[in-house]
Enzyme design. Structure first.
Site: not given
Ligand code: GLA
Length: 390
Positions: A33-34, A36, A126, A128, A130, A174
């Site tokens: 997580e965080h 990418d 959360g 995704s 979108s 995502d």
């Molecule tokens: C959101 C962003 C992703 C990623 C996550 C955290 O989902 O869209 O690109 O950065 O947060 O891992």
């Protein structure tokens, strides 16, 4: 489902024409997580829930959008010559942004279309929705026009639409997970090179369960951009002493050696999370390949602690829900998933006594926050595709 969507389409647009239907999933990130946008690894998978688009091309340049998730907005209309962002178009700006980006990249369509959208991803969770909507539009637009775009460039185009048209500075995870998902597999993706491999998710007697904090999170107005700049600041300082382009090029060992180069203490903790999380992701993938689900779960727990203490993107509700899960003996791992500040947690829970465990988790969470939670047992689905018989 297909017949139902076609009938709903014909009802809204009053046409007998035979539409085509495409399905684009949501995603859940298992770990990573965080990382990418720091050039590291992520390990997400596509869900079986998603966004459907049912559409027919028109003879003119008109575009008509309708979503049964936002039926109160009715049919939203534009044309191929008016693709600029328009606040009044609300959710339809996402598919419009995708068509806009196709045009920017030289893929011009001549005919408009009528499109009916239906989504069954829980909104604001959360997962995704979108990015799912973007990929649904992208694959449908590509198919209607016969552009023949490959999938990875399509994923990148959708990320560009999100970054530049919608104005949300997300990484590639995502859109990649959604566009490239594979049933019963997670994707180990190197976000720097975009090299990837699929790992079978075999969890004997263990279920993957999402729990919704029911606290909505808005990416754009969250601290997402702040975290990105903190990481950039840390990278700049580190670049004075090591030759790297991304934080995740460093191992945790190397980071220890060089961390004193980062002047700001907060930025230092942010970088520590990204680098440690990247290592955890590589290890977690290995554990899953080895069939060691227990070790995988422990890495998930460590990921949450790091997101809570070093990266500070969890917040009251996510912590309450994860900590409630940690109290259960049958929970092998629990962590927040996605950007944070609300949305869902992802849990590995033994199948035996699952209902009882979920009931206790819900009660503990409610006691601490006053909020009801919802659980979804995850089926790992395929990436975005056309559906012809469902
Ligand atoms: C959101 C962003 C992703 C990623 C996550 C955290 O989902 O869209 O690109 O950065 O947060 O891992």
């Amino acid at each position: 489902m297909l017949k139902k969507l076609e009938a709903a389409f014909q009802d809204v647009f009053q046409t007998e024409q035979q539409p085509r239907t495409f399905l684009s999933p949501g995603r859940v990130n298992l770990i990573g997580e965080h990382t990418d946008y720091n050039g590291g690894y992520v390990f997400p998978c596509a869900l079986s829930v998603g966004t459907y688009i049912t559409l027919v091309p028109r003879e003119d340049r008109q575009i008509r959008f309708y979503s049964d998730n936002f039926s109160e907005l009715g049919i939203l209309e534009t044309t191929l010559d008016q693709l600029e962002y328009n606040k009044k178009h609300d959710w339809a700006n996402y598919p419009k942004g995708v068509i806009y980006m196709f045009r920017e990249q030289g893929h011009e369509g001549e005919k408009g279309f009528d499109a009916y959208f239906h989504g069954n991803i829980p909104n604001g969770a959360g997962l995704s929705s979108s990015a799912s909507l973007e990929l649904a539009m992208a694959i449908a637009w590509d198919a209607l026009n016969g552009f023949g775009m490959d999938r990875v460039p399509m994923v990148q185009l959708c990320q560009k639409a999100e970054n530049e048209y919608i104005g949300v500075n997300c990484g590639i995870m995502d859109q990649f997970a959604i566009g490239m998902g594979k049933q019963d597999h997670a994707i180990l993706l190197d976000c720097d090179s975009l090299e990837y491999s699929y790992a079978p998710v075999k969890l004997d007697g263990v279920k993957l369960v999402l729990a919704n904090t029911n606290k909505r999170r808005g990416l754009a107005d969250s601290k997402y951009n702040e975290r990105r700049s903190e990481c950039e600041a840390a990278l700049k300082d580190l670049q004075k002493v090591v030759s790297i382009e991304n934080l995740c090029e460093l191992t945790s060992e190397q980071f220890k050696e060089h961390q004193q180069a980062i002047s700001d203490q907060t930025a230092k903790r942010r970088a520590k999370h990204a680098i440690d999380e990247n290592e955890r992701t590589i290890r977690a993938h290995q554990k899953l390949e080895d069939g060691d689900v227990v070790a995988f779960g422990e890495l998930m727990n460590a990921s949450h602690r790091s997101l809570r203490d070093d990266y500070e993107v969890t917040g009251e509700e996510l912590d309450a829900l994860v900590e409630a899960a940690w109290q259960e003996e049958t929970v092998l791992g629990a962590r927040m998933t996605g950007a944070g500040f609300g949305g869902c947690t992802v849990n590995l829970i033994k199948e035996e006594g699952l209902d009882e465990a979920l009931t206790r988790i819900a009660a503990t969470y409610k006691k601490r926050t006053g909020i009801d939670t919802e659980f979804y047992v995850v089926d790992i689905g395929e990436g975005t595709r056309e559906i012809t018989n469902q």
